[in-house]
Design an enzyme around this catalytic site. Structure first.
Site, mmCIF file in Angstrom:
data_model
loop_
_atom_site.group_PDB
_atom_site.id
_atom_site.type_symbol
_atom_site.label_atom_id
_atom_site.label_comp_id
_atom_site.label_asym_id
_atom_site.label_seq_id
_atom_site.Cartn_x
_atom_site.Cartn_y
_atom_site.Cartn_z
ATOM 1 N N CYS A 127 0.811 -1.215 0.000
ATOM 2 C CA CYS A 127 0.000 0.000 0.000
ATOM 3 C C CYS A 127 0.840 1.258 0.000
ATOM 4 C CB CYS A 127 -0.938 0.001 1.205
ATOM 5 S SG CYS A 127 -0.061 -0.235 2.743
ATOM 6 N N ASP A 138 2.671 2.404 2.465
ATOM 7 C CA ASP A 138 2.830 3.010 3.787
ATOM 8 C C ASP A 138 4.297 2.985 4.211
ATOM 9 O OD1 ASP A 138 0.142 3.145 3.726
ATOM 10 O OD2 ASP A 138 -0.240 1.926 5.511
ATOM 11 N N CYS A 198 -2.153 4.514 6.334
ATOM 12 C CA CYS A 198 -3.563 4.429 6.705
ATOM 13 C C CYS A 198 -3.721 4.395 8.226
ATOM 14 C CB CYS A 198 -4.182 3.184 6.096
ATOM 15 S SG CYS A 198 -3.537 1.668 6.813
ATOM 16 N N CYS A 250 -0.308 -4.167 8.161
ATOM 17 C CA CYS A 250 0.037 -2.989 8.977
ATOM 18 C C CYS A 250 0.693 -3.429 10.286
ATOM 19 C CB CYS A 250 -1.210 -2.173 9.294
ATOM 20 S SG CYS A 250 -2.017 -1.516 7.835
#
Lengths: 140, 233
Positions: free
Chosen positions: A37, A39, A64, A107
């Protein structure tokens, strides 16, 4: 996507946001990214070099809500832990604490990777400092 | 250049007349519509060479429209329920195949999915230098969001410049991706070594990752410059 209350809390009131100077004594810096993503996470620990206990932790995460919450949570967890204890933290503990859905598990992996990278950086720095005091200067 | 040809599965028999199908969408013997063979992939479904990565958008579009017309559910209104069901499945799968392969990024992700067993096994070293640079940029973006007056003007000019350079880097990534596609096709055509393929796949994955990191920062930067809040996801 619906975030759990704990994710929202950490996202809105992130703990330990900020940074230490990388060159500061006892500071380890981990920079990791989630390629899925995009990140990016920077996590730093400040270690008491005598006791090897993590006294403080800071992070900056650009990504996020789940990535921010995961890093906020792990900085809370590692404070007061020895580096060995901090290395034992598993991403699954973050997943269950924050009730992360399957699409956001990466994450929590990112937060685990970040703390491991920060500890590795701390160890590398202290090893080098140790070698220097013993006269084995390494080229940087 | 994409050549359109049928794939070479020969081990299937038509469900209607039991003649070999040659992996085609329609039975060569009785012209009945055939289910998608289980070992097919998006390349074979669109009638392309196995895992060909350099694809011309026009050729791909042509193949897609031709196949879509053939399997369009409207043609099967008066057919048996089984034929209608197969036509629907084919139409759906042709759609997904086209949408995946026409986008170079999705196409690369799909190739990596086909060629590498599990994405979790490939946790590469993060590109430390790039990530450090992007964090620095993100920190300046934050400073810009909290700034005012002359400082704000100066930061804005600086960030606009950064934005341009990141866009240029992302474009360079895409160019490299297309170069890697050509290398890949050559390796496949010349039956290159597994090592060469593995190293090229690794390169493709790195390029996707770089692009993904650049995209996040570009997005944050654009939002800040437009006076919008930080994008969440």
């Amino acid at each position: 996507m619906a975030y759990s209350d704990k994710v929202i809390d950490h996202y809105k009131n992130p703990r330990n946001v900020g940074s230490f100077s990388k060159s500061e004594q006892g500071v380890g810096t981990g920079i990791v990214g989630a390629p899925e993503c995009g990140d990016v996470m920077k996590l730093q620990i400040k270690v008491n070099e005598k006791t090897e206990v993590i006294e403080e932790a800071r992070f900056k995460t650009f990504g996020c809500g789940s990535a921010i919450a995961s890093s906020s949570l792990i900085t809370e967890w590692v404070k007061g832990k020895s580096i060995e204890e901090a290395l034992a933290i598993k991403n699954t503990e973050i997943v269950s604490e924050l009730s992360l859905p399957p699409v956001k598990i990466h994450c929590s992996v990112l937060a685990e990777d970040a703390i491991k990278a920060a500890i590795a950086d701390y160890k590398k720095k202290t090893d080098q400092a140790g070698n220097e005091t013993h006269g084995h200067h390494r080229d940087q | 250049m994409a050549t359109i040809e049928t794939n070479k599965h020969t081990d299937h028999l038509c469900w209607s007349c039991y003649q070999p199908t040659g992996g085609k969408p329609f039975c060569p013997d009785c012209a009945t519509i055939l289910p998608v063979p289980p070992q097919s992939n998006y390349f074979s479904i669109l009638g392309l060479d196995a895992k060909r990565m350099s694809l011309e958008p026009e050729r791909l579009e042509e193949a897609f429209y031709a196949l879509s017309r053939q399997v369009h559910p409207d043609h099967y209104q008066s057919r048996s329920p089984k034929e209608r069901q197969i036509a629907e499945e084919r139409a759906a799968v042709v759609n997904v195949a086209y949408r995946t392969l026409r986008d170079p990024i999705a196409r690369t992700e799909y190739l990596l999915e086909l060629e590498t067993s599990s994405p979790q096994e490939h946790r590469d070293q993060p590109p430390a230098e790039l990530l450090s640079q992007l964090i620095e940029i993100e920190e300046i973006v934050e400073a810009y969001r909290g700034s005012a007056g002359a400082e704000r003007g100066a930061l804005k000019d600086f960030l606009k410049e950064v934005h341009r350079s990141l866009e240029a880097r992302r474009e360079a990534t895409e160019t490299e991706l297309h170069e890697a596609f050509e290398l890949w096709d050559r390796l496949v055509a010349e039956e290159g070594s597994e090592e060469a393929k593995a190293s090229l796949l690794k390169r493709l994955r790195e390029l996707l990752h770089h692009r993904s990191y650049l995209t996040t920062t570009i997005r944050d930067l654009s939002a800040a410059l437009a006076g919008e809040p930080r994008p969440g996801s």
